[in-house]
Write a protein that holds these residues in place. Structure first.
Motif: not given
Length: 118
Positions: A16-22, A83-90
């Protein structure tokens, strides 16, 4: 300013279309999609806007210090989850959730770029 160190970048096929740093995860079709919460991250997208089926540069987890986009406020030293969008969480300990490393920086809000150690 967040910096990367000792990273290894490989080329994979985007699903799918990538998002940098995810975070990205290997899917059953052999392509790499943005990680959903609970999926095991295979690495971090190193490019933005790469379309489905095209070559995507991905930072792989080899003990590297890498940049990632925060999904919320984060804590230095806390375990990293997605998280659900590939971003970093605790990281929250729950069945099926994977730990991706530890935070080396704190984020005050979502979408800040922070360093993690895989």
């Amino acid at each position: 300013m967040a910096t990367s160190q000792n990273t290894q970048v490989v080329s994979v096929i985007a699903g799918e279309t990538s998002v940098i740093y995810t975070f990205v995860s290997l899917q059953s079709d052999g392509k790499y999609d943005i990680s959903a919460q609970g999926e095991r991250p295979a690495g971090i997208a190193a490019e933005d806007g790469v379309a489905d089926g095209d070559a995507l540069a991905m930072v792989i987890p080899n003990g590297a210090i890498a940049k990632v986009k925060a999904g919320d406020a984060t804590t230095i030293g806390a375990a990293v989850g997605s998280d659900a969008t590939g971003r970093a969480i605790d990281h929250v300990s729950a069945a099926g959730d994977f730990r991706a490393g530890i935070f080396l920086d704190a984020a005050g809000a979502a979408n800040e770029i922070v360093r993690i150690q895989f």
